[in-house]
Structures are given as structure tokens and as C-alpha cells.
Design a protein around this motif. Structure first.
Motif, PDB file in Angstrom:
ATOM      1  N   ALA A 192       0.839  -1.197   0.000  1.00 11.22           N
ATOM      2  CA  ALA A 192       0.000   0.000   0.000  1.00 11.22           C
ATOM      3  C   ALA A 192       0.875   1.249   0.000  1.00 11.22           C
ATOM      4  CB  ALA A 192      -0.909   0.008   1.226  1.00 11.22           C
ATOM      5  N   THR A 193       0.359   2.315  -0.618  1.00  4.62           N
ATOM      6  CA  THR A 193       1.063   3.587  -0.618  1.00  4.62           C
ATOM      7  C   THR A 193       0.665   4.366   0.630  1.00  4.62           C
ATOM      8  OG1 THR A 193       1.140   3.658  -3.033  1.00  4.62           O
ATOM      9  CG2 THR A 193       1.463   5.749  -1.856  1.00  4.62           C
ATOM     10  N   PRO A 194       1.622   4.699   1.498  1.00  4.82           N
ATOM     11  CA  PRO A 194       1.277   5.390   2.748  1.00  4.82           C
ATOM     12  C   PRO A 194       0.787   6.818   2.497  1.00  4.82           C
ATOM     13  CG  PRO A 194       3.535   4.530   2.790  1.00  4.82           C
ATOM     14  CD  PRO A 194       3.059   4.440   1.386  1.00  4.82           C
ATOM     15  N   ASP A 195      -0.144   7.269   3.323  1.00  2.00           N
ATOM     16  CA  ASP A 195      -0.527   8.682   3.296  1.00  2.00           C
ATOM     17  C   ASP A 195       0.609   9.552   3.820  1.00  2.00           C
ATOM     18  OD1 ASP A 195      -3.094   8.087   2.361  1.00  2.00           O
ATOM     19  OD2 ASP A 195      -3.825   7.728   4.392  1.00  2.00           O
ATOM     20  N   TRP A 196       1.339   9.014   4.770  1.00  3.69           N
ATOM     21  CA  TRP A 196       2.491   9.716   5.338  1.00  3.69           C
ATOM     22  C   TRP A 196       3.515   8.710   5.841  1.00  3.69           C
ATOM     23  CZ3 TRP A 196       2.837   7.935  10.235  1.00  3.69           C
ATOM     24  CH2 TRP A 196       1.638   7.596  10.894  1.00  3.69           C
ATOM     25  N   LEU A 197       4.738   9.175   5.943  1.00  8.46           N
ATOM     26  CA  LEU A 197       5.834   8.372   6.479  1.00  8.46           C
ATOM     27  C   LEU A 197       6.735   9.317   7.273  1.00  8.46           C
ATOM     28  CD1 LEU A 197       7.887   5.621   4.712  1.00  8.46           C
ATOM     29  CD2 LEU A 197       9.086   7.501   5.836  1.00  8.46           C
ATOM     30  N   ILE A 198       7.119   8.902   8.476  1.00  4.20           N
ATOM     31  CA  ILE A 198       7.958   9.725   9.342  1.00  4.20           C
ATOM     32  C   ILE A 198       9.312   9.060   9.528  1.00  4.20           C
ATOM     33  CG2 ILE A 198       8.222  10.704  11.665  1.00  4.20           C
ATOM     34  CD1 ILE A 198       5.116  10.662  11.791  1.00  4.20           C
ATOM     35  N   LEU A 199      10.363   9.827   9.300  1.00  6.52           N
ATOM     36  CA  LEU A 199      11.735   9.365   9.523  1.00  6.52           C
ATOM     37  C   LEU A 199      12.292  10.137  10.714  1.00  6.52           C
ATOM     38  CD1 LEU A 199      14.988   9.940   8.987  1.00  6.52           C
ATOM     39  CD2 LEU A 199      14.150   7.652   8.468  1.00  6.52           C
ATOM     40  N   GLY A 200      12.650   9.425  11.753  1.00  7.99           N
ATOM     41  CA  GLY A 200      13.170  10.059  12.951  1.00  7.99           C
ATOM     42  C   GLY A 200      14.669   9.855  13.102  1.00  7.99           C
ATOM     43  N   LEU A 201      15.341  10.839  13.661  1.00  5.52           N
ATOM     44  CA  LEU A 201      16.775  10.764  13.963  1.00  5.52           C
ATOM     45  C   LEU A 201      16.983  11.089  15.430  1.00  5.52           C
ATOM     46  CD1 LEU A 201      19.853  10.717  13.171  1.00  5.52           C
ATOM     47  CD2 LEU A 201      19.614  13.174  12.724  1.00  5.52           C
ATOM     48  N   GLU A 202      17.756  10.256  16.097  1.00  2.00           N
ATOM     49  CA  GLU A 202      18.186  10.524  17.471  1.00  2.00           C
ATOM     50  C   GLU A 202      19.691  10.329  17.508  1.00  2.00           C
ATOM     51  OE1 GLU A 202      16.097   7.794  19.934  1.00  2.00           O
ATOM     52  OE2 GLU A 202      14.118   8.629  19.479  1.00  2.00           O
ATOM     53  N   LEU A 203      20.415  11.336  17.995  1.00  6.19           N
ATOM     54  CA  LEU A 203      21.867  11.273  17.985  1.00  6.19           C
ATOM     55  C   LEU A 203      22.420  11.791  19.305  1.00  6.19           C
ATOM     56  CD1 LEU A 203      24.062  10.517  15.772  1.00  6.19           C
ATOM     57  CD2 LEU A 203      24.513  12.968  15.749  1.00  6.19           C
ATOM     58  N   SER A 204      23.349  11.038  19.883  1.00  4.73           N
ATOM     59  CA  SER A 204      23.987  11.458  21.134  1.00  4.73           C
ATOM     60  C   SER A 204      25.074  12.473  20.827  1.00  4.73           C
ATOM     61  CB  SER A 204      24.576  10.246  21.862  1.00  4.73           C
ATOM     62  OG  SER A 204      23.565   9.316  22.197  1.00  4.73           O
ATOM     63  N   MET A 205      24.877  13.708  21.284  1.00  6.05           N
ATOM     64  CA  MET A 205      25.842  14.765  21.033  1.00  6.05           C
ATOM     65  C   MET A 205      26.915  14.817  22.126  1.00  6.05           C
ATOM     66  SD  MET A 205      24.829  16.172  18.186  1.00  6.05           S
ATOM     67  CE  MET A 205      25.832  17.670  18.153  1.00  6.05           C
ATOM     68  N   THR A 206      26.489  14.675  23.369  1.00  8.19           N
ATOM     69  CA  THR A 206      27.411  14.734  24.497  1.00  8.19           C
ATOM     70  C   THR A 206      26.827  13.906  25.631  1.00  8.19           C
ATOM     71  OG1 THR A 206      28.643  16.223  25.971  1.00  8.19           O
ATOM     72  CG2 THR A 206      26.353  16.814  25.489  1.00  8.19           C
ATOM     73  N   SER A 207      27.559  13.797  26.724  1.00  9.61           N
ATOM     74  CA  SER A 207      27.070  13.019  27.865  1.00  9.61           C
ATOM     75  C   SER A 207      27.688  13.549  29.144  1.00  9.61           C
ATOM     76  CB  SER A 207      27.408  11.536  27.686  1.00  9.61           C
ATOM     77  OG  SER A 207      27.039  10.801  28.837  1.00  9.61           O
ATOM     78  N   ARG A 208      26.931  13.471  30.206  1.00  8.31           N
ATOM     79  CA  ARG A 208      27.447  13.880  31.512  1.00  8.31           C
ATOM     80  C   ARG A 208      28.166  12.730  32.214  1.00  8.31           C
ATOM     81  NH1 ARG A 208      22.109  15.900  31.562  1.00  8.31           N
ATOM     82  NH2 ARG A 208      22.002  18.164  31.234  1.00  8.31           N
ATOM     83  N   LYS A 209      28.175  11.553  31.604  1.00  2.70           N
ATOM     84  CA  LYS A 209      28.825  10.406  32.230  1.00  2.70           C
ATOM     85  C   LYS A 209      30.316  10.669  32.406  1.00  2.70           C
ATOM     86  CE  LYS A 209      25.626   6.944  30.346  1.00  2.70           C
ATOM     87  NZ  LYS A 209      25.496   5.781  29.449  1.00  2.70           N
ATOM     88  N   SER A 210      30.838  10.259  33.542  1.00  2.00           N
ATOM     89  CA  SER A 210      32.245  10.517  33.835  1.00  2.00           C
ATOM     90  C   SER A 210      33.168   9.442  33.272  1.00  2.00           C
ATOM     91  CB  SER A 210      32.450  10.611  35.358  1.00  2.00           C
ATOM     92  OG  SER A 210      32.030   9.415  35.987  1.00  2.00           O
ATOM     93  N   ASN A 211      32.589   8.287  32.886  1.00  3.75           N
ATOM     94  CA  ASN A 211      33.417   7.183  32.390  1.00  3.75           C
ATOM     95  C   ASN A 211      32.971   6.800  30.986  1.00  3.75           C
ATOM     96  OD1 ASN A 211      35.014   4.976  31.990  1.00  3.75           O
ATOM     97  ND2 ASN A 211      34.175   3.744  33.661  1.00  3.75           N
TER      98      ASN A 211
END
Length: 233
Positions: free
Chosen positions: A116-135
Motif C-alpha cells: 500500500a502507498t502510505p498517506d504519510w511516512l515519518i523518519l526520525g533521527l536521534e543522535l547522542s551529542m554529548t554526555s554527563r557520564k564521567s566514564n
């Protein structure tokens, strides 16, 4: 932070706090928001963004948006990062930087019917830029950009560059078909030719079909795992 600039035909909506761009994009898509809308949240330790598309092809073909936007990301980070930084793309949408998982892309559509041809499609991006972790070395399979020598890259820079390069690859896919996408994408997939496990089945990842479905060889048998199987429910 200056206002994020997008190419023509794209328009942005910024979120703040804990608001999830993927969930916001889903709500907008259901109500009929125009394709080309970029929802993003650049606060905190992660870059989070979602693009709304309106495919004109069946879902299985439209799933090519995952490798297409993956190539866009690789080109974007390649433009902004030091030359020694390596980006690889997993078949399922995970993004590796210098060998470790740094983020992921995900896809949801108005239908799960591959024909089937979708009415809509969502592409999501999640990227770790930095972290407060000490190790940072505690989990060697996970990383963030600041740990990989990319601390000077800002989330708005990367978002702008990603959308721009993804548009380039989207146009190539629409104009020239999947072949050029296949050609460049295959060289960025670290598990191609390796033994992998997908949905409980182990085998050799020997390649993909024209719609980027995984060809998994187990003994003398080769199984096709459609890319649409990675679609979120």
C-alpha cells in the motif's frame, strides 16, 4: 542559537524541554500537515528530529528513505567532522561513529501493508551529542559525538547539514532509482558479509534486494527480510 535554516520545500518546527519530535510529527502527519515539515528538539544531550514525507510509491519501496537519510547523515557528518571520524550505517537504522553506536534512525508510516502507498511516512533521527557520564569507556559499544572529536559541531549545524544532504540523496533516488543509493550505502554497512542475528534467526548478511531487504543466508537457504519489517508499529 540562530534560527535553523532548511532548503526550499522544507519548513521547521522547534520543540523545547522533553517534547519528542517523533511523537509531534506523528500527530501532525495524522492531521494532514504538509510533507517536508522538520520537527526538532536540540536541547539536552541529544539531537532529536523527525521528517514528514508523503510517498508516492508503495511502502516497501518508500522504506528506502531509511538508507537515503542515512547517506544524508554520513555526508553531513563527513562535512563537519575531522577527517579521521568514520561513520557507518546499520541495516536497521543504527548509526555508528568510529565503530560504536552513536544514534539511530527510525520509521513509522500510516500503513504497515508493504504493497500500500502510505498517506504519510515519518523518519526520525536521534543522535547522542554529548554526555554527563564521567566514564566514557564503560560501554565500548556506545558513544557520543563529543567523545569522538566532534565537540565543536553544534546540533543546529548538524541538523541543517543532514536535511540538506538527505534532500540531495532523496532527489537522486527519485530521479535515478535505487542503484546509486545501493552503490554508496553498501560501502557504509559494517555487517555486510558478516554473521548477524535478526528476529532470532542467525545467518550471513550476503546483500540486499532492490528495496534494501536483507538477504540472510543460513546454510544453503537464503531468506529475504523486508526492510518494512523494521517499521515501528
Amino acid at each position: 542559537m540562530s534560527e535553523v535554516q532548511f532548503p526550499p520545500l522544507f519548513q521547521g518546527e522547534a520543540l523545547t524541554g522533553q517534547a519528542d519530535p517523533f511523537e509531534r510529527a506523528l500527530a501532525l502527519a495524522i492531521t494532514g500537515t504538509d510533507p517536508g515539515t522538520v520537527i526538532y528538539n536540540l536541547g539536552g544531550e541529544r539531537l532529536r528530529a523527525a521528517l514528514i514525507f508523503a510517498p508516492e510509491v508503495p511502502l516497501e519501496e518508500a522504506m528506502a528513505i531509511l538508507p537515503v537519510c542515512g547517506l544524508g547523515f554520513q555526508a553531513a557528518l563527513g562535512t563537519l567532522a575531522p577527517p579521521e571520524v568514520a561513520v557507518h550505517l546499520e541495516w536497521d537504522g543504527r548509526i555508528r561513529v568510529n565503530g560504536a553506536v552513536c544514534g539511530r534512525m527510525r520509521v513509522k508510516a500510516s500503513t504497515q501493508d508493504p504493497e500500500a502507498t502510505p498517506d504519510w511516512l515519518i523518519l526520525g533521527l536521534e543522535l547522542s551529542m554529548t554526555s554527563r557520564k564521567s566514564n566514557p569507556g564503560k560501554d565500548p559499544d556506545r558513544t557520543w559525538l563529543s567523545e569522538e572529536g566532534c565537540g565543536e559541531i553544534t546540533p543546529d549545524q548538524l541538523l541543517e547539514c543532514w536535511v540538506r544532504h538527505s534532500l540531495y540523496w532523496l532527489n537522486r533516488w527519485l530521479d535515478d532509482g535505487p542503484r546509486p543509493v545501493h552503490s554508496d550505502w553498501r560501502g557504509l554497512v559494517p555487517t555486510l558479509g558478516e554473521t548477524v542475528e535478526v528476529d532470532g534467526t542467525s545467518g550471513t548478511f550476503v546483500g540486499v534486494d532492490e528495496n534494501f531487504g536483507m538477504l540472510l543466508r543460513t546454510g544453503e537457504d537464503t531468506t529475504l527480510i523486508p526492510l518494512s519489517s523494521r517499521l515501528e508499529g
